[in-house]
Design a protein around this motif. Structure first.
Motif, short mmCIF file in Angstrom:
data_model
loop_
_atom_site.label_atom_id
_atom_site.label_comp_id
_atom_site.label_asym_id
_atom_site.label_seq_id
_atom_site.Cartn_x
_atom_site.Cartn_y
_atom_site.Cartn_z
N ALA A 95 47.06 43.53 51.89
CA ALA A 95 48.48 43.87 51.96
C ALA A 95 49.30 42.94 51.06
CB ALA A 95 48.96 43.77 53.41
N LYS A 96 48.98 41.65 51.07
CA LYS A 96 49.72 40.68 50.25
C LYS A 96 49.36 40.83 48.77
CE LYS A 96 51.82 37.48 50.68
NZ LYS A 96 53.25 37.18 50.52
N ARG A 97 48.10 41.05 48.48
CA ARG A 97 47.70 41.17 47.07
C ARG A 97 48.37 42.39 46.45
NH1 ARG A 97 42.68 39.56 49.40
NH2 ARG A 97 41.84 41.68 49.33
N VAL A 98 48.45 43.47 47.22
CA VAL A 98 49.10 44.69 46.72
C VAL A 98 50.60 44.44 46.57
CG1 VAL A 98 49.71 47.07 47.33
CG2 VAL A 98 47.34 46.26 47.60
N GLN A 99 51.22 43.80 47.57
CA GLN A 99 52.68 43.57 47.51
C GLN A 99 53.05 42.76 46.28
OE1 GLN A 99 54.57 41.02 50.54
NE2 GLN A 99 56.43 42.25 50.44
#
Ligand code: OOG
Ligand code: MG
Length: 253
Positions: free
Chosen positions: A62-66
């Motif tokens: 989720a963080k890598r995508v954000q």
């Protein structure tokens, strides 16, 4: 070069002024970015802040995508970044702060060499639900991997909730992030490296390879399980984590 860039990023953090990405006019590797981070943290220590712990970043998809960044990173936490559970975090020197749900470990003894996943619990004093406040010093919260490493991985604040026993099963705990009573994100601790306990061997591997110690009492943030959410003065943020308890903070101007 590294010291000049460290002064620029530290001054931006200290004064709460957004700056262009360092990589826009300087060419530096991720390895050199860790040297910039080290020099910038030393400036905080010179101002009287004390080492409190370490954090991992981009441990969840989720963080890598954000953020559009695709590798594990780590940074340092100082005592000045900590706000008490149920207390207030001041955004006086913040730029565009965001908050995210995390799992934290407190070390019972120093980790001095790489450890396995099964050895990890024996190094833990306590496991706590935690909130991390991140605040990129870069304009528009945009950066390359080297930029965010130089910026101490956007570290700005952290809040630790109640302490739980080291043998608590944490591999798949549901969590709810509320701001002003509205549900912002639901998630699971499994989003963090498949099991947040893996953060300990990963943190030890990365920090020790760099020469950074993991002393007794060190706080380790495992990384956010959901995307981060913008916060504003007046907000009340609460994280409910299954099995670990609740942690909250009020945001002031
Ligand atoms: C970098 C920090 C990432 C995490 O938990 O993944 C991080 C950022 O998103 O600005 O703290
Ligand atoms: Mg984080």
């Amino acid at each position: 070069m590294s010291n000049d860039l460290a002064v620029r990023i530290d001054t931006a953090a200290h004064q709460g002024n957004a700056i262009p990405q360092l990589s826009k006019d300087s060419d530096f590797s991720v390895a050199q970015a860790y040297d910039i981070q080290t020099s910038s943290i030393e400036r905080r220590f010179e101002r009287g802040e004390r080492f409190a712990g370490l954090k991992l970043g981009f441990t969840s998809k989720a963080k890598r995508v954000q953020m559009g960044v695709d590798d594990l990173i780590w940074g340092r936490l100082t005592d000045a970044m900590q706000a008490p559970d149920g207390g207030t975090f001041s955004t006086k020197n913040s730029i565009h702060p965001r908050i995210e749900p995390e799992v934290a470990f407190i070390l019972k003894k120093a980790i001095t060499s790489p450890i396995s996943l099964s050895e990890a619990p024996s190094y833990i004093e306590a496991i706590a639900p935690a909130l991390e406040i991140i605040d990129s010093r870069y304009q528009n919260f945009k950066f390359s991997l080297a930029d965010v490493v130089a910026d101490n991985c956007s570290s700005s604040g952290f809040i630790l909730g109640p302490y739980n026993k080291p043998d608590t099963d944490i591999h798949n705990l549901g969590m709810l992030l509320h701001i002003n009573g509205s549900l912002m994100h639901t998630g699971s601790s499994a989003a963090i490296l498949g099991n947040p306990m893996r953060a300990l061997p990963e943190m030890a591997r990365l920090a020790l390879a760099y020469g950074q110690e993991l002393p007794e009492g060190c706080v380790i943030l495992a990384g956010a399980a959901t995307p981060a959410v913008h916060i504003h003065s007046g907000d009340f943020v609460q994280l409910e984590m299954e099995g670990l308890g609740n942690v909250s903070v009020s945001i002031s101007g």
